[in-house]
Motif scaffolding. Structure first.
Motif, short mmCIF file in Angstrom:
data_model
loop_
_atom_site.label_atom_id
_atom_site.label_comp_id
_atom_site.label_asym_id
_atom_site.label_seq_id
_atom_site.Cartn_x
_atom_site.Cartn_y
_atom_site.Cartn_z
N GLN A 117 1.00 -0.85 -0.18
CA GLN A 117 0.20 -0.12 -0.27
C GLN A 117 1.12 1.55 -0.16
N PRO A 118 0.17 2.08 -0.46
CA PRO A 118 0.70 3.46 -0.76
C PRO A 118 1.06 4.29 0.86
N THR A 175 3.67 9.18 -2.04
CA THR A 175 3.27 11.06 -2.44
C THR A 175 3.97 11.98 -1.00
N HIS A 195 -7.41 14.66 0.99
CA HIS A 195 -6.30 13.56 0.51
C HIS A 195 -5.91 12.11 0.93
N ARG A 199 -8.66 9.58 -0.54
CA ARG A 199 -8.61 8.52 -2.37
C ARG A 199 -7.34 7.81 -2.82
N GLU A 200 -6.56 7.55 -2.35
CA GLU A 200 -6.30 6.33 -1.99
C GLU A 200 -5.53 5.37 -1.03
N TRP A 221 -4.53 3.77 1.99
CA TRP A 221 -3.51 4.93 2.27
C TRP A 221 -2.43 3.60 3.35
#
Length: 291
Positions: free
Chosen positions: A3-4, A40, A57, A60-61, A63
């Motif tokens: 995962q980012p 990011t 944010h 958005r992903e 995380w």
């Protein structure tokens, strides 16, 4: 791929970040690749901007963590929207005091802190409120808030500036009167500790526990000027304890009343209140953190 991670970097925090923000960004991306992840990196532009960036944010992903790159003030802004959420807070402690990171045992060097971030475990800690303002390390009023205010006005950051401001303030500051939970008191400082220290290893409440569901209230009573050296020694050697001039009590909630709206600090950030009634409370096990 893992995962980012979302990193939010405050280029005005501490003495290192502003000069090296792009090098730090490069190190973040390289370390993320090493651990088969990606990052990011966003940069704050002004006070409270980090809170806005997280809110915009965070969904958005998926995380793995949202990472505060800075000091306790930056952590405060980033952690606020994460209270009660599943997304963990990560910390790269590159600010001036780094009180929460020091309490948690997070390395203060960039590469070591990055490795800990990508390999560490998630734990859940308590958070707190002072008049509905979240804080995660310490909050309070009196001498510490006065120093925090003067420090915020200095052109340079860092420990040497903080010590200089503290020394200058010590000789002119006068203890204040408060009403704490209905009891009239005088205090040189009145601190509410979730974590044990202000930062820079100044341990105001060495016994404080981030997972006990309670705040440690520390009152430093008015004292003769000669005692200041002893007090500073206790503070920086983690030996603060109940004594003639120091009182401790644990609480989940406290009310402070003053004759006029006081200057306070929360996680080192000074704030002039517009009310003379201050409520402090704990939120047990409400923030997930990578340690």
């Amino acid at each position: 791929m893992e995962q980012p991670y979302l990193f939010i970097l405050n280029p005005h925090s501490g003495t290192f970040l502003g000069r090296n923000s792009r090098l730090i960004e490069k190190a973040v991306h390289e370390m993320a690749q090493t651990y088969n992840s990606r990052a990011t990196v966003l940069f704050t532009q002004e006070r409270a901007h980090a809170t806005t960036l997280v809110s915009e944010h965070m969904h958005r992903e998926p995380w793995k963590a949202i990472v505060a790159v800075g000091g306790d003030g930056t952590i405060n802004e980033i952690a606020q929207p994460l209270v009660g959420q599943a997304i963990p807070l990560g910390i790269l402690p590159l600010g001036s005091g780094n009180g929460l990171a020091r309490h948690l045992g997070i390395p203060l060097k960039l590469n070591a802190a990055l490795k800990r971030l990508f390999t560490g475990q998630v734990t859940t800690i308590d958070t707190a409120l002072i008049n509905h303002i979240p804080f995660f390390c310490t909050a309070g009023m009196g001498f510490d808030a006065y120093v925090g205010y003067r420090f915020s006005k200095q052109p340079a950051r860092g420990l040497s500036t903080y010590m200089k401001v503290s020394f200058e303030s010590y000789w002119s500051y006068r203890p204040q009167s408060y009403r704490l939970n209905g009891v009239e008191i005088n205090a040189f400082s009145l601190s509410f500790a979730n974590a044990g220290q202000f930062g820079n290893n100044a341990w105001v409440a060495p016994q404080a526990d981030l997972q006990d569901g309670e705040l440690d209230i520390c009152r430093i009573k008015p004292f003769p000027k000669w005692y200041g050296t002893s007090l500073a020694y206790q503070l920086f050697t983690r030996q603060m304890r109940t004594s003639r001039y120091i009182d401790y009590e644990k609480a989940t909630h406290a009310v402070v009343e003053t004759t006029q709206p006081p200057l306070i600090h929360y996680d080192g950030e000074p704030l002039q209140l517009s009310t003379s009634r201050i409520e402090v409370s704990i939120k047990p096990k409400s923030l997930r953190v990578i340690i």
